[in-house]
Design a protein around this motif. Structure first.
Motif, PDB file in Angstrom:
ATOM      1  N   ASP A 150      13.497  -4.001 -25.492  1.00  0.00           N
ATOM      2  CA  ASP A 150      14.097  -4.598 -26.688  1.00  0.00           C
ATOM      3  C   ASP A 150      14.950  -5.764 -26.203  1.00  0.00           C
ATOM      4  O   ASP A 150      16.022  -5.571 -25.636  1.00  0.00           O
TER       5      ASP A 150
ATOM      6  N   LYS B 113       0.692   1.496 -30.345  1.00  0.00           N
ATOM      7  CA  LYS B 113       1.318   0.227 -30.714  1.00  0.00           C
ATOM      8  C   LYS B 113       2.624   0.013 -29.965  1.00  0.00           C
ATOM      9  O   LYS B 113       3.257   0.949 -29.496  1.00  0.00           O
TER      10      LYS B 113
ATOM     11  N   SER C 286      16.092  -8.221 -28.180  1.00  0.00           N
ATOM     12  CA  SER C 286      16.786  -8.851 -29.303  1.00  0.00           C
ATOM     13  C   SER C 286      18.256  -9.094 -28.990  1.00  0.00           C
ATOM     14  O   SER C 286      18.905  -9.937 -29.604  1.00  0.00           O
TER      15      SER C 286
ATOM     16  N   ASN D 175       6.420 -10.941 -26.575  1.00  0.00           N
ATOM     17  CA  ASN D 175       7.070 -10.168 -27.633  1.00  0.00           C
ATOM     18  C   ASN D 175       6.048  -9.880 -28.721  1.00  0.00           C
ATOM     19  O   ASN D 175       5.367 -10.804 -29.200  1.00  0.00           O
ATOM     20  N   VAL D 176       5.918  -8.633 -29.102  1.00  0.00           N
ATOM     21  CA  VAL D 176       4.948  -8.254 -30.128  1.00  0.00           C
ATOM     22  C   VAL D 176       5.653  -7.482 -31.231  1.00  0.00           C
ATOM     23  O   VAL D 176       6.706  -6.869 -31.019  1.00  0.00           O
ATOM     24  N   ASN D 177       5.058  -7.516 -32.398  1.00  0.00           N
ATOM     25  CA  ASN D 177       5.615  -6.822 -33.558  1.00  0.00           C
ATOM     26  C   ASN D 177       4.600  -5.821 -34.083  1.00  0.00           C
ATOM     27  O   ASN D 177       3.668  -6.180 -34.798  1.00  0.00           O
ATOM     28  N   ASN D 178       4.760  -4.567 -33.669  1.00  0.00           N
ATOM     29  CA  ASN D 178       3.897  -3.481 -34.125  1.00  0.00           C
ATOM     30  C   ASN D 178       2.414  -3.777 -33.867  1.00  0.00           C
ATOM     31  O   ASN D 178       1.572  -3.592 -34.733  1.00  0.00           O
ATOM     32  N   LYS D 179       2.099  -4.241 -32.664  1.00  0.00           N
ATOM     33  CA  LYS D 179       0.735  -4.578 -32.277  1.00  0.00           C
ATOM     34  C   LYS D 179       0.087  -3.416 -31.524  1.00  0.00           C
ATOM     35  O   LYS D 179       0.729  -2.730 -30.724  1.00  0.00           O
TER      36      LYS D 179
ATOM     37  N   ASN E 259       6.350  -2.461 -30.044  1.00  0.00           N
ATOM     38  CA  ASN E 259       7.231  -3.326 -30.836  1.00  0.00           C
ATOM     39  C   ASN E 259       8.364  -3.783 -29.916  1.00  0.00           C
ATOM     40  O   ASN E 259       9.301  -3.050 -29.650  1.00  0.00           O
ATOM     41  N   GLY E 260       8.236  -5.013 -29.402  1.00  0.00           N
ATOM     42  CA  GLY E 260       9.220  -5.526 -28.468  1.00  0.00           C
ATOM     43  C   GLY E 260       8.551  -6.354 -27.388  1.00  0.00           C
ATOM     44  O   GLY E 260       7.432  -6.847 -27.560  1.00  0.00           O
ATOM     45  N   TYR E 261       9.235  -6.491 -26.262  1.00  0.00           N
ATOM     46  CA  TYR E 261       8.733  -7.283 -25.142  1.00  0.00           C
ATOM     47  C   TYR E 261       7.922  -6.380 -24.227  1.00  0.00           C
ATOM     48  O   TYR E 261       8.467  -5.461 -23.597  1.00  0.00           O
TER      49      TYR E 261
END
Length: 245
Positions: free
Chosen positions: A174, A147, A176, A46-50, A149-151
């Protein structure tokens, strides 16, 4: 017999469903460029805006630096030209009413004022153009830093690949929340709306989020129903029931 009928009625509102991520995204390249970075270590994370993939943006960064320098110079030049314009306007207004000055002298001051005014307009136009180009360049640099954002399920490109717009770069989920799809007979749709949702015989937090009021292509006598909630394991097959409390 009565208990058996109640049991059978209950079974009619029981469905199997596979636990899916709430959403999935195909990330595609929006600009062309050579891949200089593709970090496969982000897969299954899981990454956040990477930034997971980066395209060569060397020239764009050079252009950005040059544009910033040019914009700074233009702003200084505009400031000086505005000050000069005020002085020349003041001089012209003073000359035009003086009877001791010839018309030629008055015209020269007027043209000097107008030329400086036109120069200011051109400088402002150049500044506006450079600022627009800077914004486009920054947007291009941003698009070359792809980038997620998610898995991150999978990254499909490698260093050295040349991408064109539309090339598939990665698949991201996603996670979540979880999502279930069930297929409910058309004549049972209204009855499930007022019932509680049980999953594997336990009251759940899942809610009905969508009902497709067109028969499914495969299950022609049923409507597709989407349920969303939390607390299940992705990939599991679960039993969904609708019950009155």
């Amino acid at each position: 017999m009565k208990k058996l009928l109640i049991f059978l009625a209950s079974m009619l509102l029981a469905y199997d469903a596979k636990v899916l991520p709430f959403d999935e995204f195909d990330i595609k390249a929006s600009v062309s460029g050579e891949v200089i970075f593709a970090d496969k270590n982000f897969e299954a994370e899981n990454v956040n805006n990477k930034t997971i993939v980066k395209l060569d943006d060397y020239q764009e960064k050079v252009n950005k630096t040059n544009l910033k320098t040019q914009i700074k110079l233009l702003k200084n030049e505009i400031k000086k030209t505005k000050e000069a314009l005020k002085r020349k306007e003041k001089t012209y207004l003073k000359y035009k009413d003086l009877k001791t000055k010839s018309q030629i002298e008055k015209d020269l001051k007027f043209y000097d004022y107008i030329n400086t005014y036109n120069q200011l307009i051109n400088l402002k136009l150049s500044l506006s153009s450079d600022m627009a180009n800077l914004k486009k360049t920054e947007d291009l640099i941003n698009k070359k830093n792809i980038k997620a954002n998610g898995y991150v399920y999978e990254i499909y490109v490698n260093r050295g690949d040349y991408l064109t717009p539309g090339r598939l770069v990665a698949k991201v989920y996603d996670t979540s929340r979880e999502k279930l799809y069930i297929y409910v007979p058309i004549d049972k749709i209204d009855s499930i709306k007022t019932k509680k949702i049980y999953i594997n015989n336990k009251l759940s937090s899942f809610k009905i989020t969508k009902i497709w009021h067109v028969p499914d292509e495969k299950f022609v006598t049923s409507y597709k129903v989407e349920l969303v909630g939390k607390g299940l394991k992705f990939g599991d097959i679960v039993d969904v029931e609708f019950k009155k409390e």
